[in-house]
Each structure stands twice: as structure tokens, then as C-alpha cells.
Design a protein around this motif. Structure first.
Motif, mmCIF file in Angstrom:
data_model
loop_
_atom_site.group_PDB
_atom_site.id
_atom_site.type_symbol
_atom_site.label_atom_id
_atom_site.label_comp_id
_atom_site.label_asym_id
_atom_site.label_seq_id
_atom_site.Cartn_x
_atom_site.Cartn_y
_atom_site.Cartn_z
ATOM 1 N N ILE A 197 33.256 11.394 14.683
ATOM 2 C CA ILE A 197 34.105 10.581 15.545
ATOM 3 C C ILE A 197 35.257 11.453 16.022
ATOM 4 N N VAL A 198 35.461 11.503 17.340
ATOM 5 C CA VAL A 198 36.628 12.195 17.899
ATOM 6 C C VAL A 198 37.438 11.172 18.689
ATOM 7 N N ASN A 199 38.724 11.399 18.779
ATOM 8 C CA ASN A 199 39.601 10.521 19.549
ATOM 9 C C ASN A 199 39.868 11.140 20.917
ATOM 10 N N ILE A 200 39.656 10.367 21.950
ATOM 11 C CA ILE A 200 39.864 10.863 23.301
ATOM 12 C C ILE A 200 41.076 10.179 23.926
ATOM 13 N N ALA A 201 41.725 10.925 24.820
ATOM 14 C CA ALA A 201 42.917 10.423 25.499
ATOM 15 C C ALA A 201 42.577 10.029 26.926
ATOM 16 N N MET A 202 43.349 9.108 27.478
ATOM 17 C CA MET A 202 43.114 8.588 28.812
ATOM 18 C C MET A 202 43.196 9.699 29.860
ATOM 19 N N ASN A 203 42.218 9.714 30.770
ATOM 20 C CA ASN A 203 42.175 10.608 31.929
ATOM 21 C C ASN A 203 42.183 12.103 31.570
ATOM 22 N N ILE A 204 41.677 12.447 30.400
ATOM 23 C CA ILE A 204 41.534 13.856 30.017
ATOM 24 C C ILE A 204 40.115 14.340 30.287
ATOM 25 N N GLY A 205 39.131 13.580 29.843
ATOM 26 C CA GLY A 205 37.749 13.893 30.177
ATOM 27 C C GLY A 205 37.057 14.887 29.260
ATOM 28 N N TYR A 206 37.708 15.308 28.200
ATOM 29 C CA TYR A 206 37.054 16.211 27.253
ATOM 30 C C TYR A 206 37.702 16.061 25.886
ATOM 31 N N ALA A 207 36.980 16.538 24.870
ATOM 32 C CA ALA A 207 37.500 16.524 23.506
ATOM 33 C C ALA A 207 36.970 17.747 22.780
ATOM 34 N N LYS A 208 37.803 18.334 21.932
ATOM 35 C CA LYS A 208 37.348 19.478 21.141
ATOM 36 C C LYS A 208 36.509 18.986 19.975
ATOM 37 N N LEU A 209 35.321 19.618 19.822
ATOM 38 C CA LEU A 209 34.433 19.242 18.735
ATOM 39 C C LEU A 209 34.583 20.170 17.530
ATOM 40 N N PHE A 210 34.496 21.491 17.766
ATOM 41 C CA PHE A 210 34.496 22.442 16.662
ATOM 42 C C PHE A 210 35.405 23.623 16.983
ATOM 43 N N SER A 211 36.173 24.027 15.977
ATOM 44 C CA SER A 211 37.090 25.143 16.127
ATOM 45 C C SER A 211 36.392 26.466 15.819
ATOM 46 N N VAL A 212 37.064 27.563 16.114
ATOM 47 C CA VAL A 212 36.548 28.884 15.790
ATOM 48 C C VAL A 212 36.340 29.015 14.292
ATOM 49 N N GLU A 213 37.271 28.508 13.513
ATOM 50 C CA GLU A 213 37.174 28.610 12.053
ATOM 51 C C GLU A 213 35.972 27.848 11.517
ATOM 52 N N GLN A 214 35.682 26.688 12.088
ATOM 53 C CA GLN A 214 34.493 25.935 11.652
ATOM 54 C C GLN A 214 33.220 26.729 11.940
ATOM 55 N N LEU A 215 33.137 27.334 13.114
ATOM 56 C CA LEU A 215 31.957 28.108 13.469
ATOM 57 C C LEU A 215 31.823 29.340 12.584
ATOM 58 N N LYS A 216 32.942 29.979 12.262
ATOM 59 C CA LYS A 216 32.896 31.120 11.347
ATOM 60 C C LYS A 216 32.410 30.693 9.970
ATOM 61 N N ASN A 217 32.863 29.541 9.520
ATOM 62 C CA ASN A 217 32.468 29.044 8.205
ATOM 63 C C ASN A 217 30.968 28.772 8.136
ATOM 64 N N TRP A 218 30.395 28.287 9.230
ATOM 65 C CA TRP A 218 28.967 27.975 9.250
ATOM 66 C C TRP A 218 28.104 29.205 9.502
ATOM 67 N N PHE A 219 28.513 30.037 10.459
ATOM 68 C CA PHE A 219 27.618 31.082 10.963
ATOM 69 C C PHE A 219 28.100 32.511 10.690
ATOM 70 N N GLY A 220 29.261 32.670 10.063
ATOM 71 C CA GLY A 220 29.751 33.991 9.717
ATOM 72 C C GLY A 220 30.899 34.446 10.605
ATOM 73 N N ASP A 221 31.746 35.310 10.051
ATOM 74 C CA ASP A 221 32.915 35.790 10.793
ATOM 75 C C ASP A 221 32.535 36.558 12.048
ATOM 76 N N ASP A 222 31.384 37.219 12.027
ATOM 77 C CA ASP A 222 30.987 38.049 13.158
ATOM 78 C C ASP A 222 29.952 37.364 14.037
ATOM 79 N N HIS A 223 29.898 36.032 13.996
ATOM 80 C CA HIS A 223 28.909 35.324 14.805
ATOM 81 C C HIS A 223 29.193 35.549 16.293
ATOM 82 N N ALA A 224 28.107 35.512 17.090
ATOM 83 C CA ALA A 224 28.207 35.671 18.543
ATOM 84 C C ALA A 224 27.807 34.355 19.200
ATOM 85 N N THR A 225 28.676 33.813 20.033
ATOM 86 C CA THR A 225 28.381 32.521 20.651
ATOM 87 C C THR A 225 27.172 32.597 21.580
ATOM 88 N N SER A 226 26.808 33.815 22.011
ATOM 89 C CA SER A 226 25.616 33.959 22.847
ATOM 90 C C SER A 226 24.338 33.652 22.076
#
Length: 278
Positions: A197-226
Motif C-alpha cells: 500500500i502506498v499513499n498518493i497525493a492529489m494531482n501528483i500522478g506518481y508514487a515511489k515504490l522502492f528505494s535504492v537501498e531496498q534494491l541493493k538489499n534484494w539484488f546486491g550493492d552492485d546491481h545494474a538496473t538494466s
């Protein structure tokens, strides 16, 4: 229906049946099995190549060179100032008169040329369709002048069922209703899926799902988003009546865009992240 692997009181198993079973298990192509020295080629002299022990399966037909032995193949002398490409094949043959079958290594001699010699033609054939000759290319022998300069492998070595199981190995790391994390193919692929569940604000149109730290924790510090693929969808149209665009990565973080933007409050996102390691 006719039993194959069973005693019937008389000889009844045919080579065609045996090949069909092998094709069903391994495939209809031609392969060297992962056993012994895998029919490795060894240049003994400019006139001899030794093929070491191993097993091949050519269109379902199996043949072997006994362990700790080799087959010797004679290569015709090259010519000074000329180049040539010979071809070593595993040749299946069926005698048209007595129907006796064989599978042996043969050398097909190429045509000499001053430059860019072509490899000789071979007989492809289809054993199960009844062809009398079917060649499996094994090696190209590159001859420059009087010398063998290279022996190029042309066949594919196929692994065992154990190798396949290890490659496809599945390991569950976390399994809850909110999130599932697992690896596949012996850890080469990692999947993180779940709902949030994420909280969205009026007339913004987007929400952040995952931070860099979360992705590092799952896939490693040297993960490549490609190497990361992401799928999301609106998991609860009662919580928020919006439609999703494709998620995007910005500065290493994952954002979810949606429309219409004139919405606020909690929004459910179901997601699946898949990462392929190098």
C-alpha cells in the motif's frame, strides 16, 4: 501398442524404437554426452588426429569410444602454399542389402585453395525417416601448407538430467501473503513479488515504490538496473480507482505512474521484480 522394455519371449526391440526413446528424452538433434573425455580431438601429427573416449547421440542413435582409448583418423598431407579445410564427421550408415547399421568417424577431405578454402559438404540425412547415410559434423581441421593449424569443435555437449536440475534449481527465501522472494536456475535469477500500500497525493500522478537501498538489499550493492524487469498492476480498485502506466526507474529508484492524477489516499500495488545476474 507394443511393449519395448519388457520380456516377450523373443527378440523384439528395434533400433528405431530405441532411437525414438532417446529422441524423446534428449532431443532430436545430435549431441556429445557429458561423459569421459567428451570425444576431445588431439593432434598427434600433421597426418593423425586422435579422438578420445566419450559417447555421442546422433538423431537418437548412440555410439561410443571406450574409456581410456581413442580412434585414430588419418589426415591426407597438405600442399605447400595451399590451404584446406577437412571435416571430421560421425557417419551413420545403413546397408541397403542386409539393413546392418553402423556409426563411425570419417574424414571428408576438402578442396585445396590458395586462400579462403571452403569446408567440404556432408550428408545431413534423417535416420528415422529411413535415410541410408546421415553425418554429424564433429570437427573442422584447418590445414595451412603442410601443417594442421587448428581443429574447430562443431558439436554441442549436452548435460545430464542432474545438470539440468541444478540449473533449474528453485529456492524459496520468503513466502508470505505480502511478499515472496525466491531464486531460480541455481541463483542466476532472483524474483521479488508481493503486494503493498502506498499513499498518493492529489494531482501528483506518481508514487515511489522502492528505494535504492531496498534494491541493493534484494539484488546486491552492485546491481545494474538494466538487468531488472518490473511488472505492476492495480491490485485493489476499491482502495483507489486509477489506471497504471508502466513503472519507471529514476535515479535508481522505482516509481509508479498512474491516471487520473486527481486522486489521493491509499493505493494498492501488486508487483513482480525479476533480476538476472551476470
Amino acid at each position: 501398442m507394443e511393449i519395448i522394455t519388457g520380456y516377450t519371449g523373443k527378440p523384439h526391440v528395434t533400433s528405431e524404437q530405441d532411437r525414438d526413446v532417446n529422441i524423446g528424452v534428449v532431443g532430436e538433434g545430435s549431441y556429445v554426452l557429458k561423459t569421459g573425455m567428451q570425444l576431445a580431438a588431439e593432434v598427434s601429427s600433421n597426418n593423425e588426429i586422435k579422438i578420445r573416449d566419450g559417447v555421442l547421440m546422433h538423431q537418437g542413435c548412440t555410439a561410443s569410444i571406450k574409456k581410456n582409448t581413442y580412434d585414430s583418423l588419418i589426415i591426407t598431407n597438405g600442399s605447400q602454399g595451399m590451404k584446406r579445410v577437412d571435416l571430421i564427421v560421425a557417419r551413420y550408415e545403413k546397408n541397403q542389402d542386409n539393413r546392418i547399421e553402423s556409426l563411425d568417424l570419417k574424414v571428408i577431405q576438402g578442396t585445396p585453395a590458395e586462400s579462403n578454402p571452403a569446408a567440404p559438404q556432408y550428408t545431413k540425412g534423417d535416420i528415422q525417416s529411413g535415410d541410408y547415410v546421415a553425418d554429424m559434423p564433429m570437427y573442422q581441421v584447418i590445414i595451412d601448407g603442410l601443417n594442421i593449424t587448428e581443429v574447430k569443435k562443431m558439436f554441442k555437449v549436452i548435460g545430464s538430467n542432474k545438470d539440468l536440475s541444478e540449473k533449474l534449481e528453485f529456492q524459496m527465501l520468503l513466502n508470505t501473503d505480502a511478499q515472496q522472494i525466491y531464486t531460480m536456475y541455481g541463483g542466476r535469477v532472483k524474483v521479488v513479488s508481493g503486494t503493498m500500500i502506498v499513499n498518493i497525493a492529489m494531482n501528483i500522478g506518481y508514487a515511489k515504490l522502492f528505494s535504492v537501498e531496498q534494491l541493493k538489499n534484494w539484488f546486491g550493492d552492485d546491481h545494474a538496473t538494466s538487468r531488472l524487469s518490473i511488472k505492476t498492476y492495480n491490485g485493489d480498485d476499491v482502495a483507489q480507482e486509477v489506471n497504471f502506466y508502466a513503472p519507471e526507474i529514476w535515479n535508481g529508484e522505482i516509481f509508479q505512474y498512474f491516471y487520473p492524477a486527481n486522486r489521493e489516499g491509499p493505493m494498492r500495488v501488486n508487483y513482480r521484480l525479476e533480476y538476472v545476474y551476470g
